[in-house]
Design a protein around this motif. Structure first.
Motif, PDB file in Angstrom:
ATOM      1  N   LYS A   1      56.902   7.640  13.948  1.00 60.42           N
ATOM      2  CA  LYS A   1      56.758   7.509  12.448  1.00 60.42           C
ATOM      3  C   LYS A   1      57.225   6.199  12.008  1.00 60.42           C
ATOM      4  N   THR A   2      58.215   5.654  12.570  1.00 66.27           N
ATOM      5  CA  THR A   2      58.712   4.489  12.030  1.00 66.27           C
ATOM      6  C   THR A   2      57.766   3.394  11.999  1.00 66.27           C
ATOM      7  N   THR A   3      57.284   3.422  13.332  1.00 66.32           N
ATOM      8  CA  THR A   3      56.107   2.439  13.579  1.00 66.32           C
ATOM      9  C   THR A   3      54.960   2.544  12.719  1.00 66.32           C
ATOM     10  N   ILE A   4      54.600   3.440  12.265  1.00 67.58           N
ATOM     11  CA  ILE A   4      53.386   3.873  11.483  1.00 67.58           C
ATOM     12  C   ILE A   4      53.861   3.300  10.042  1.00 67.58           C
ATOM     13  N   LEU A   5      55.184   3.706   9.360  1.00 66.96           N
ATOM     14  CA  LEU A   5      55.438   3.439   8.337  1.00 66.96           C
ATOM     15  C   LEU A   5      55.363   1.724   8.028  1.00 66.96           C
ATOM     16  N   CYS A   6      56.073   1.085   9.391  1.00 66.74           N
ATOM     17  CA  CYS A   6      56.528  -0.453   9.313  1.00 66.74           C
ATOM     18  C   CYS A   6      54.914  -1.053   9.164  1.00 66.74           C
ATOM     19  N   TYR A   7      54.098  -0.609  10.160  1.00 70.04           N
ATOM     20  CA  TYR A   7      52.912  -0.908  10.149  1.00 70.04           C
ATOM     21  C   TYR A   7      51.938  -0.989   8.842  1.00 70.04           C
ATOM     22  N   GLY A   8      52.092   0.123   8.180  1.00 72.36           N
ATOM     23  CA  GLY A   8      51.492   0.544   6.996  1.00 72.36           C
ATOM     24  C   GLY A   8      51.954  -0.653   6.041  1.00 72.36           C
ATOM     25  N   TYR A   9      53.274  -0.705   6.000  1.00 72.17           N
ATOM     26  CA  TYR A   9      53.967  -1.856   4.931  1.00 72.17           C
ATOM     27  C   TYR A   9      53.166  -3.333   5.231  1.00 72.17           C
ATOM     28  N   LEU A  10      53.146  -3.537   6.487  1.00 76.12           N
ATOM     29  CA  LEU A  10      52.623  -4.804   6.937  1.00 76.12           C
ATOM     30  C   LEU A  10      51.085  -5.118   6.741  1.00 76.12           C
ATOM     31  N   ASP A  11      50.474  -3.858   6.160  1.00 74.82           N
ATOM     32  CA  ASP A  11      48.947  -3.895   5.802  1.00 74.82           C
ATOM     33  C   ASP A  11      48.256  -3.820   7.149  1.00 74.82           C
TER      34      ASP A  11
END
Length: 359
Positions: free
Chosen positions: A136-146
């Protein structure tokens, strides 16, 4: 990927490392120790592990922080899969020569109790030049990076998607190397995202207003996978809350329900809570199963789990069939959100080590 956001985050990360070197060295040392521990294993050593050694091997993972009683979880893995099969499949995942897409998909289809977060963590320790932690952390961070098209549900964590995620992590590693003149592997990329990007990603998520209106329809191909995932989450929530929690349970004659939470009340008996999941299609079998479940005197409540549209139909069509006093409804999206929140709570509490493992 939003290059500007990444550039700013890397700049902040590098500056903080210089101004607070002791903090970063301590955190990286802990990751380095984990990597060295897991890289001390070979395929042959893994296959020769005893159950006690396997317990230690799995218990050290970050993904296991949610569980206070790790032995219970590991014993269940062994019982559900068979110890020989579990080790064989794990050895093939970590040390096999087939493309990672194939090894990933085969493992997840073959083994119960080890999901994407766990197996990606093991892959990262075993080969941090190639593999990154996928959670989930990866998904959140990738989402922040668009970065688009990140999975929402577990069944979307495919081998193909994992290969894509690793490729993106390698791009981030290259940018970190350029900025810090250090040899950053993908475990270091995970550290960078966890330390620098995650706080911004979580804030961005909390700032997004709740969506309204009709949710995106679930396709026929995805319906069974989503049904199974919600069922697994219900079982996990029950376990985290301290219930004896199981799936596919015969609760009454002719009624096998998706999940139950069971609590023993001394030597007086037990209280049971029954869950039936509906993701698509006819609701007749769900209503019939819940009605039959109510004939079991130990059942305190029956819970229908579905999306908003399906729940409205269940409430309407079950009127006069199911005892309304014991019928509950639970939005399936809320089930997933509750699971994620419980995981975070248990991870935080278990880090305190308030109860010894041997207790």
């Amino acid at each position: 990927m939003n290059e500007q956001k990444l550039k700013v985050a890397i700049s902040e990360f590098v500056n903080k490392k210089k101004s607070n070197a002791a903090y970063y060295e301590e955190n990286w040392a802990e990751r380095k120790e984990r990597k060295e521990y897991y890289q001390s294993f070979t395929k042959d050593r893994l296959l020769a592990m005893t159950e006690e050694e396997f317990l230690e091997y799995i218990s050290k993972l970050w993904s296991m922080l949610i569980w206070g009683n790790k032995k219970y979880v590991v014993d269940k893995m062994i019982a559900d899969n068979g110890f020989g099969t579990l080790k064989k499949q794990l050895a093939e995942l970590l040390y096999g020569t087939s493309p990672i897409e194939k090894r990933w998909d085969v493992f997840l289809k073959s083994i119960k109790g080890m999901g994407p977060a766990t197996i990606s963590e093991l892959l990262t320790y075993a080969n941090p030049k190639e593999y990154v932690i996928f959670n989930k952390t990866t998904i959140l961070c990738y989402g922040y990076l668009d970065i688009p098209d990140m999975p929402k549900y577990n069944y979307q964590y495919t081998g193909k998607k994992y290969a894509e995620v690793c490729a993106i992590a390698k791009e981030i590693a290259e940018q970190l190397k350029k900025a810090g003149a250090e040899d950053y592997d993908l475990l270091a990329v995970d550290y960078f995202m966890w330390d620098e990007i995650l706080p911004f990603a979580e804030k961005k998520t909390s700032d997004i207003p709740a969506t309204t209106g009709v949710k995106k329809a679930v396709t026929a191909n995805d319906s069974k996978s989503l049904h199974d995932e919600i069922k697994e989450k219900l079982v996990a929530i029950g376990e985290l809350l301290g219930f004896d929690s199981r799936s596919e349970v015969k609760i009454a004659t002719g009624a096998v329900v998706d999940a139950v939470w069971e609590a023993k009340i001394g030597n007086m008996g037990k209280a049971i809570y029954v869950f039936e999941v509906q993701s698509k299609g006819s609701i007749d079998s769900l209503i019939l199963n819940l009605k039959k479940a109510q004939s079991n005197a130990a059942v305190q409540a029956v819970v229908a789990v579905a999306n908003e549209e399906q729940l409205a139909k269940i409430i309407r069509e079950s009127a006069g069939v199911i005892d309304e006093k014991s019928l509950r409804t639970w939005d399936s999206e809320d089930v997933l959100a509750v699971y994620d929140s419980l995981v975070r709570v248990h991870e935080s509490i278990n880090k305190l080590a308030l109860v010894p493992e041997s207790f």
